[in-house]
Write a protein that holds these residues in place. Structure first.
Motif, PDB file in Angstrom:
ATOM      1  N   THR A   1    -127.279  15.497  33.708  1.00 50.57           N
ATOM      2  CA  THR A   1    -127.282  16.962  33.763  1.00 50.57           C
ATOM      3  C   THR A   1    -127.672  17.480  35.132  1.00 50.57           C
ATOM      4  N   VAL A   2    -128.815  17.052  35.642  1.00 53.05           N
ATOM      5  CA  VAL A   2    -129.389  17.650  36.843  1.00 53.05           C
ATOM      6  C   VAL A   2    -128.648  17.237  38.113  1.00 53.05           C
ATOM      7  N   PHE A   3    -128.195  15.981  38.180  1.00 60.25           N
ATOM      8  CA  PHE A   3    -127.452  15.531  39.363  1.00 60.25           C
ATOM      9  C   PHE A   3    -125.947  15.547  39.120  1.00 60.25           C
ATOM     10  N   TRP A   4    -125.474  14.750  38.172  1.00 63.05           N
ATOM     11  CA  TRP A   4    -124.029  14.622  37.997  1.00 63.05           C
ATOM     12  C   TRP A   4    -123.370  15.923  37.574  1.00 63.05           C
ATOM     13  N   GLY A   5    -124.062  16.743  36.791  1.00 65.52           N
ATOM     14  CA  GLY A   5    -123.499  18.039  36.410  1.00 65.52           C
ATOM     15  C   GLY A   5    -123.193  18.899  37.626  1.00 65.52           C
ATOM     16  N   GLN A   6    -124.070  18.857  38.638  1.00 62.64           N
ATOM     17  CA  GLN A   6    -123.835  19.637  39.847  1.00 62.64           C
ATOM     18  C   GLN A   6    -122.748  19.004  40.717  1.00 62.64           C
ATOM     19  N   VAL A   7    -122.663  17.690  40.693  1.00 62.59           N
ATOM     20  CA  VAL A   7    -121.576  17.021  41.415  1.00 62.59           C
ATOM     21  C   VAL A   7    -120.231  17.421  40.823  1.00 62.59           C
ATOM     22  N   TYR A   8    -120.118  17.363  39.492  1.00 62.47           N
ATOM     23  CA  TYR A   8    -118.858  17.734  38.839  1.00 62.47           C
ATOM     24  C   TYR A   8    -118.496  19.183  39.168  1.00 62.47           C
ATOM     25  N   GLY A   9    -119.477  20.089  39.067  1.00 59.27           N
ATOM     26  CA  GLY A   9    -119.214  21.494  39.340  1.00 59.27           C
ATOM     27  C   GLY A   9    -118.823  21.726  40.792  1.00 59.27           C
ATOM     28  N   SER A  10    -119.505  21.044  41.701  1.00 56.19           N
ATOM     29  CA  SER A  10    -119.200  21.198  43.127  1.00 56.19           C
ATOM     30  C   SER A  10    -117.771  20.765  43.426  1.00 56.19           C
ATOM     31  N   ARG A  11    -117.370  19.639  42.876  1.00 58.51           N
ATOM     32  CA  ARG A  11    -116.017  19.127  43.139  1.00 58.51           C
ATOM     33  C   ARG A  11    -114.946  20.063  42.570  1.00 58.51           C
ATOM     34  N   ALA A  12    -115.211  20.594  41.367  1.00 58.09           N
ATOM     35  CA  ALA A  12    -114.249  21.528  40.768  1.00 58.09           C
ATOM     36  C   ALA A  12    -114.125  22.793  41.614  1.00 58.09           C
ATOM     37  N   ALA A  13    -115.262  23.297  42.097  1.00 64.53           N
ATOM     38  CA  ALA A  13    -115.245  24.517  42.910  1.00 64.53           C
ATOM     39  C   ALA A  13    -114.548  24.286  44.242  1.00 64.53           C
ATOM     40  N   VAL A  14    -114.897  23.198  44.918  1.00 61.25           N
ATOM     41  CA  VAL A  14    -114.298  22.903  46.223  1.00 61.25           C
ATOM     42  C   VAL A  14    -112.787  22.738  46.103  1.00 61.25           C
TER      43      VAL A  14
ATOM     44  N   ALA B   1    -131.702  13.567  44.970  1.00 61.56           N
ATOM     45  CA  ALA B   1    -130.310  13.121  45.053  1.00 61.56           C
ATOM     46  C   ALA B   1    -129.374  14.308  45.263  1.00 61.56           C
ATOM     47  N   LEU B   2    -129.634  15.375  44.542  1.00 61.78           N
ATOM     48  CA  LEU B   2    -128.803  16.570  44.672  1.00 61.78           C
ATOM     49  C   LEU B   2    -128.887  17.156  46.076  1.00 61.78           C
ATOM     50  N   HIS B   3    -130.098  17.244  46.629  1.00 59.85           N
ATOM     51  CA  HIS B   3    -130.254  17.792  47.969  1.00 59.85           C
ATOM     52  C   HIS B   3    -129.465  16.962  48.988  1.00 59.85           C
ATOM     53  N   GLY B   4    -129.568  15.641  48.885  1.00 56.62           N
ATOM     54  CA  GLY B   4    -128.849  14.780  49.816  1.00 56.62           C
ATOM     55  C   GLY B   4    -127.349  14.910  49.671  1.00 56.62           C
ATOM     56  N   TRP B   5    -126.881  14.942  48.438  1.00 55.99           N
ATOM     57  CA  TRP B   5    -125.438  15.029  48.194  1.00 55.99           C
ATOM     58  C   TRP B   5    -124.892  16.375  48.668  1.00 55.99           C
ATOM     59  N   THR B   6    -125.634  17.451  48.422  1.00 55.95           N
ATOM     60  CA  THR B   6    -125.191  18.779  48.856  1.00 55.95           C
ATOM     61  C   THR B   6    -125.089  18.844  50.375  1.00 55.95           C
ATOM     62  N   GLY B   7    -126.066  18.248  51.080  1.00 56.56           N
ATOM     63  CA  GLY B   7    -126.013  18.231  52.537  1.00 56.56           C
ATOM     64  C   GLY B   7    -124.815  17.470  53.068  1.00 56.56           C
ATOM     65  N   ALA B   8    -124.530  16.322  52.471  1.00 57.56           N
ATOM     66  CA  ALA B   8    -123.372  15.533  52.897  1.00 57.56           C
ATOM     67  C   ALA B   8    -122.067  16.293  52.634  1.00 57.56           C
ATOM     68  N   LEU B   9    -121.974  16.932  51.476  1.00 60.17           N
ATOM     69  CA  LEU B   9    -120.788  17.720  51.147  1.00 60.17           C
ATOM     70  C   LEU B   9    -120.595  18.851  52.155  1.00 60.17           C
ATOM     71  N   ARG B  10    -121.676  19.536  52.492  1.00 59.30           N
ATOM     72  CA  ARG B  10    -121.585  20.644  53.445  1.00 59.30           C
ATOM     73  C   ARG B  10    -121.041  20.165  54.799  1.00 59.30           C
ATOM     74  N   MET B  11    -121.569  19.046  55.286  1.00 61.62           N
ATOM     75  CA  MET B  11    -121.123  18.537  56.585  1.00 61.62           C
ATOM     76  C   MET B  11    -119.648  18.158  56.569  1.00 61.62           C
ATOM     77  N   GLU B  12    -119.211  17.535  55.501  1.00 63.20           N
ATOM     78  CA  GLU B  12    -117.796  17.146  55.408  1.00 63.20           C
ATOM     79  C   GLU B  12    -116.889  18.372  55.394  1.00 63.20           C
ATOM     80  N   LEU B  13    -117.295  19.398  54.643  1.00 64.95           N
ATOM     81  CA  LEU B  13    -116.483  20.614  54.557  1.00 64.95           C
ATOM     82  C   LEU B  13    -116.459  21.358  55.886  1.00 64.95           C
ATOM     83  N   GLU B  14    -117.604  21.390  56.573  1.00 64.46           N
ATOM     84  CA  GLU B  14    -117.635  22.023  57.892  1.00 64.46           C
ATOM     85  C   GLU B  14    -116.751  21.269  58.885  1.00 64.46           C
ATOM     86  N   LYS B  15    -116.764  19.953  58.807  1.00 65.67           N
ATOM     87  CA  LYS B  15    -115.967  19.123  59.717  1.00 65.67           C
ATOM     88  C   LYS B  15    -114.483  19.410  59.581  1.00 65.67           C
ATOM     89  N   GLU B  16    -114.025  19.651  58.366  1.00 66.91           N
ATOM     90  CA  GLU B  16    -112.595  19.895  58.139  1.00 66.91           C
ATOM     91  C   GLU B  16    -112.254  21.384  58.083  1.00 66.91           C
TER      92      GLU B  16
END
Length: 336
Positions: A117-130, A166-181
């Motif tokens: 719920t706390v980690f994977w739920g946010q990963v799933y939501g982030s990927r769907a939104a992106v 885990a969520l904080h780290g994953w969100t930071g990595a996602l942000r950097m990748e999106l900014e890069k592209e």
């Protein structure tokens, strides 16, 4: 890429964990400001009542019962939003639940399910939104709700803190990748301090005494304010309460001292002086009760977060600090 987000009254917002606490308050605030809402949570009855409440007041909202621990369910939520409104402009990953107990006592199945719920739920939501924001080619906001315990761990809630780390780290990595592209996605991580919600009542407890916040506690409206600001204005981080910012800044500088403070303060400040609810009476595996904004804490309740206001208006806050400095200097000179 400089992103420009729509005003709230022109937005469709997908909001998970909407049936209680931070999500419930945020939904009501967003509806007051004219946003259309796609409400998600496991408690279908509470969710439907909230949607009807918003519609009865002239707003637009649909209820989509969703267990965010399922990637299929989260993808269905995104599809439902698009089917109803044609698009969505902000996705808020807010759903969460905690476990109070020691690292060696909490069962592995409980740990795994909470991470779902706390980690994977946010990963799933982030990927769907992106994916949606990229496909439509128009800027959108992704808001992930973290925690001060995602910036520094705590005893007693080790599983929750680990999932938020885990969520904080994953969100930071996602942000950097999106900014890069140069992707059209604003990614904000919200760092709430201790918040007055039913979080403690919904948690699974391995304690003898009832989980509760003791100490400085902020209202859920302060988190809702931070979330909605990030929905309309690109922001890397939003800290709710000075305690959250202090942990993020000072703890890495003084790690051993912070550990000692946590060891002394976090054990007595995470439970009340009353018997704990049954270990089976919680919202880890089943929906908790809904439509409650506040919990049963016994802390120092703040009316809001000045730190959120300062982040919304940084130049005004800087001017206020400078003004106070000038006043203090003048007073010192008068004394001399």
């Amino acid at each position: 890429m400089k992103l420009s987000l729509k005003p709230l009254d022109q937005q469709v917002i997908v909001l998970t964990g909407a049936s209680s606490g931070i999500g419930l308050v945020t939904a009501r605030l967003a509806a007051e400001r004219g946003a259309k809402l796609v409400l998600a949570a496991r408690n279908a009855d509470a969710l439907q009542q909230l949607a009807e409440e918003i519609r009865s007041q002239g707003g637009q909202a649909i209820a989509v019962p969703t267990d965010v621990s399922s990637e299929e369910a989260v993808n269905h939520l995104a599809a439902a939003a698009i089917a109803e409104f044609g698009t969505f402009d902000t996705w808020v990953n807010n759903a969460g639940v905690s476990i109070f107990g020691s690292t060696t006592e909490v069962s592995i199945p409980d740990m795994r399910h909470m991470f779902d719920t706390v980690f994977w739920g946010q990963v799933y939501g982030s990927r769907a939104a992106v994916q949606h924001f990229k496909e439509r080619g128009q800027a959108g906001a992704l808001v992930n709700v973290g925690s001060l315990f995602g910036d520094w761990p705590t005893p007693v809630q080790s599983t929750y803190a680990s999932a938020k780390h885990a969520l904080h780290g994953w969100t930071g990595a996602l942000r950097m990748e999106l900014e890069k592209e140069d992707a059209p996605v604003s990614v904000t991580l919200v760092h709430p301090g201790r918040i007055d919600t039913p979080y403690n009542e919904h948690a699974r407890s391995y304690l003898d005494k009832q989980p509760s916040h003791r100490g400085m506690v902020y209202p859920p409206e302060a988190v809702g304010e931070a979330i909605l600001f990030a929905a309309a204005y690109p922001k890397r981080d939003m800290y709710v309460g000075f305690q959250a910012k202090a942990f993020a800044v000072l703890a890495p500088i003084f790690p051993s001292l912070t550990d000692k403070v946590m060891e002394l303060w976090m054990y007595p400040s995470q439970h009340d002086e009353r018997p704990s609810r049954s270990r089976d009476d919680n919202a880890l595996y089943e929906p908790g009760y809904g439509l409650h904004e506040h919990g049963t804490h016994h802390g120092w309740f703040r009316s809001g977060s000045l730190y959120v206001k300062a982040q919304e208006r940084p130049l005004l806050a800087l001017a206020a600090v400078a003004g106070l400095g000038l006043v203090a200097t003048a007073l010192l000179q008068q004394r001399k």
